[in-house]
Design a protein around this motif. Structure first.
Motif, PDB file in Angstrom:
ATOM      1  N   GLU A  46       0.332  -1.189   0.008  1.00 35.73           N
ATOM      2  CA  GLU A  46      -0.056   0.409  -0.193  1.00 35.73           C
ATOM      3  C   GLU A  46       0.943   1.022   0.323  1.00 35.73           C
ATOM      4  O   GLU A  46       0.414   2.402  -0.222  1.00 35.73           O
ATOM      5  N   ALA A  47       2.129   0.896   0.607  1.00 37.51           N
ATOM      6  CA  ALA A  47       3.325   2.154   0.294  1.00 37.51           C
ATOM      7  C   ALA A  47       3.364   2.639  -0.777  1.00 37.51           C
ATOM      8  O   ALA A  47       4.172   3.667  -0.695  1.00 37.51           O
ATOM      9  N   LEU A  48       3.921   1.935  -1.759  1.00 36.51           N
ATOM     10  CA  LEU A  48       4.055   1.502  -2.598  1.00 36.51           C
ATOM     11  C   LEU A  48       3.020   2.912  -3.896  1.00 36.51           C
ATOM     12  O   LEU A  48       3.188   3.915  -4.849  1.00 36.51           O
ATOM     13  N   ALA A  49       1.927   3.467  -3.217  1.00 35.78           N
ATOM     14  CA  ALA A  49       0.979   4.440  -3.799  1.00 35.78           C
ATOM     15  C   ALA A  49       1.216   5.655  -3.745  1.00 35.78           C
ATOM     16  O   ALA A  49       1.965   6.380  -2.827  1.00 35.78           O
ATOM     17  N   ILE A  50       1.251   6.716  -5.104  1.00 39.46           N
ATOM     18  CA  ILE A  50       1.962   7.840  -5.451  1.00 39.46           C
ATOM     19  C   ILE A  50       0.962   8.973  -5.658  1.00 39.46           C
ATOM     20  O   ILE A  50       0.141   8.737  -6.959  1.00 39.46           O
ATOM     21  N   ALA A  51       0.711   9.800  -4.734  1.00 38.01           N
ATOM     22  CA  ALA A  51      -0.301  10.680  -4.952  1.00 38.01           C
ATOM     23  C   ALA A  51       0.325  11.743  -6.089  1.00 38.01           C
ATOM     24  O   ALA A  51      -0.367  12.621  -6.791  1.00 38.01           O
ATOM     25  N   GLU A  52       1.141  11.836  -6.085  1.00 43.20           N
ATOM     26  CA  GLU A  52       1.963  13.460  -7.007  1.00 43.20           C
ATOM     27  C   GLU A  52       3.333  13.010  -6.783  1.00 43.20           C
ATOM     28  O   GLU A  52       4.195  12.265  -7.027  1.00 43.20           O
ATOM     29  N   ILE A  53       3.697  13.234  -8.579  1.00 37.52           N
ATOM     30  CA  ILE A  53       5.599  12.868  -9.089  1.00 37.52           C
ATOM     31  C   ILE A  53       5.656  14.896  -9.620  1.00 37.52           C
ATOM     32  O   ILE A  53       4.694  15.475  -9.936  1.00 37.52           O
ATOM     33  N   ALA A  54       7.056  14.636  -9.757  1.00 38.38           N
ATOM     34  CA  ALA A  54       7.345  16.041  -9.730  1.00 38.38           C
ATOM     35  C   ALA A  54       8.983  15.908 -10.453  1.00 38.38           C
ATOM     36  O   ALA A  54       9.453  15.713 -10.448  1.00 38.38           O
ATOM     37  N   GLY A  55       9.097  16.887 -11.335  1.00 35.20           N
ATOM     38  CA  GLY A  55      10.516  17.195 -12.111  1.00 35.20           C
ATOM     39  C   GLY A  55      10.896  18.962 -13.105  1.00 35.20           C
ATOM     40  O   GLY A  55       9.712  19.661 -13.082  1.00 35.20           O
ATOM     41  N   ALA A  56      11.669  18.862 -12.477  1.00 36.61           N
ATOM     42  CA  ALA A  56      12.263  20.120 -13.431  1.00 36.61           C
ATOM     43  C   ALA A  56      13.123  20.168 -14.330  1.00 36.61           C
ATOM     44  O   ALA A  56      13.472  20.976 -15.681  1.00 36.61           O
ATOM     45  N   ARG A  57      13.302  18.821 -15.274  1.00 37.36           N
ATOM     46  CA  ARG A  57      14.074  19.019 -15.661  1.00 37.36           C
ATOM     47  C   ARG A  57      12.972  18.374 -17.205  1.00 37.36           C
ATOM     48  O   ARG A  57      12.856  17.055 -17.166  1.00 37.36           O
ATOM     49  N   PHE A  58      12.434  19.012 -17.835  1.00 38.45           N
ATOM     50  CA  PHE A  58      11.117  18.394 -18.764  1.00 38.45           C
ATOM     51  C   PHE A  58      11.010  19.433 -20.358  1.00 38.45           C
ATOM     52  O   PHE A  58      11.845  20.528 -20.370  1.00 38.45           O
TER      53      PHE A  58
END
Length: 365
Positions: free
Chosen positions: A275-287
């Motif tokens: 259950e702890a693998l669930a990710i609600a948000e991802i982000a990155g500055a290299r786009f």
């Protein structure tokens, strides 16, 4: 057009080059020598840069009646792909070397040289489509969903797309490509597809990394910091991994545990429940954007986090120089270093390297 056909030695690039010739373009074939070991031999269907592949590419070019050259890009490949791969693992991230190769070798180094030599475009055997619209050129998924490679092309910029040519994008299936190759008398018609990491031809990524990074034992801990096992090198573990943990302390609920995080500085691997693998948000500055950039700072999209993963509806926003994506349903097992590619239907909007993630499970739960 003057077309430089990148010929890997496989069936896809051979048929792509053949179609470019048939379309009336002035075509020259080139094979990229990416290995520092010139005598490297192919092992089954692993790799795509061996001496046999170079010879297969030459035979295809001879069959098509086009000039053919081998260009040595091994030093650039080492610096931009292999060294990057090692550095990312050292930092505890999960890199995608195919993305880096497309970004920095096939559609940067190769394309730059092609343009300098007066070619209009580089032709490859990728399964993706280019669509000309009133708003400019767009990159779209291939018609064959099973072979679609738009994900690994998400790193291409508008300028690079303007000098690319993908003849296989509208082909309904790989079987038809093989049949066409056989009809054209190309010896690679039934050649197996390459897979895995080309510079690790035996497929032993853990052993290869151990030689490059070294192996130092360390602790495997749970979310509370309690030691539950010992590892032989943190580089060998990736987020979401279950097998091979060899935990000495079972979970209190008896359920399997998975890798949640790799901490290279402390040489620690963190494990926990699925259950702890669930990710609600991802982000990155290299786009980057594959064509025109979004017209708004916030927009809806579909997001794909692996080459063969299903796209997930999401909302995206540009905030303080970061591209932040929140999926409608949580991702599972996302690791920093992975590439997220954004879509609008079949059109590729752009991509970013994941720098950070936010768990969907509240802390302490």
């Amino acid at each position: 057009m003057r077309i430089l056909a990148a010929m890997s030695g496989g069936v896809d690039s051979a048929v792509a080059a053949a179609r470019a010739v048939e379309a009336g373009h002035d075509v020259v074939g080139v094979h990229l020598a990416l290995s520092r070991a010139g005598g490297t031999l192919r092992t089954g269907s692993r790799g795509c840069c061996t001496i046999e592949d170079a010879m297969d590419a030459r035979r295809a070019a001879d069959r098509l009646g086009i000039p053919f050259y081998v260009w040595d890009f091994s030093e650039r490949f080492r610096d931009d792909v292999i060294d990057d791969f090692v550095a990312e693992y050292k930092a505890g991230r999960t890199p995608n070397p195919c993305m880096r190769c497309n970004e920095r070798i096939k559609f940067a180094a190769l394309l730059e040289r092609a343009v300098e030599l007066g070619f209009d475009a580089v032709c490859t055997g990728h399964y993706a489509s280019l669509v000309e619209t009133t708003d400019g050129l767009e990159l779209h998924r291939a018609s064959d969903a099973a072979k679609d490679q738009s994900y690994v092309l998400g790193v291409l910029t508008a300028e690079q797309l303007a000098h690319t040519y993908f003849p296989l994008g509208s082909t309904p299936s790989k079987a038809l490509v093989r049949a066409e190759a056989a009809e054209r008398g190309l010896s690679v018609a039934q050649k197996p597809d390459s897979h895995d990491i080309c510079f690790i031809p035996d497929g032993d990524t853990r052993g290869w990394l151990a030689e490059k990074v070294g192996s130092e034992t360390g602790d495997i801990v749970d979310a509370s910091g309690a030691v539950v096992g010992v590892h032989d090198g943190a580089h060998a573990y990736t987020v979401g991994q279950r097998r091979g943990l060899r935990l000495g302390v079972p979970a209190s609920d008896g359920k399997p545990r998975f890798v949640l995080e790799v901490r290279p500085v402390s040489n620690t691997v963190v494990v926990g429940p699925k259950e702890a693998l669930a990710i609600a948000e991802i982000a990155g500055a290299r786009f980057s954007w594959a064509g025109r950039a979004p017209s708004a700072l916030e927009f809806s999209c579909d997001v794909q986090i692996r080459a063969h993963a299903d796209p997930v509806p999401a909302s995206a926003s540009l905030t303080s120089g970061e591209l932040v994506v929140r999926p409608e349903t949580p991702f599972e097992g996302v690791a920093p270093g992975q590439t997220a590619v954004l879509y609008d239907g079949t059109r590729v909007i752009g991509q970013f390297t994941i720098d950070r993630t936010l768990s969907a499970v509240p802390a302490g739960v």
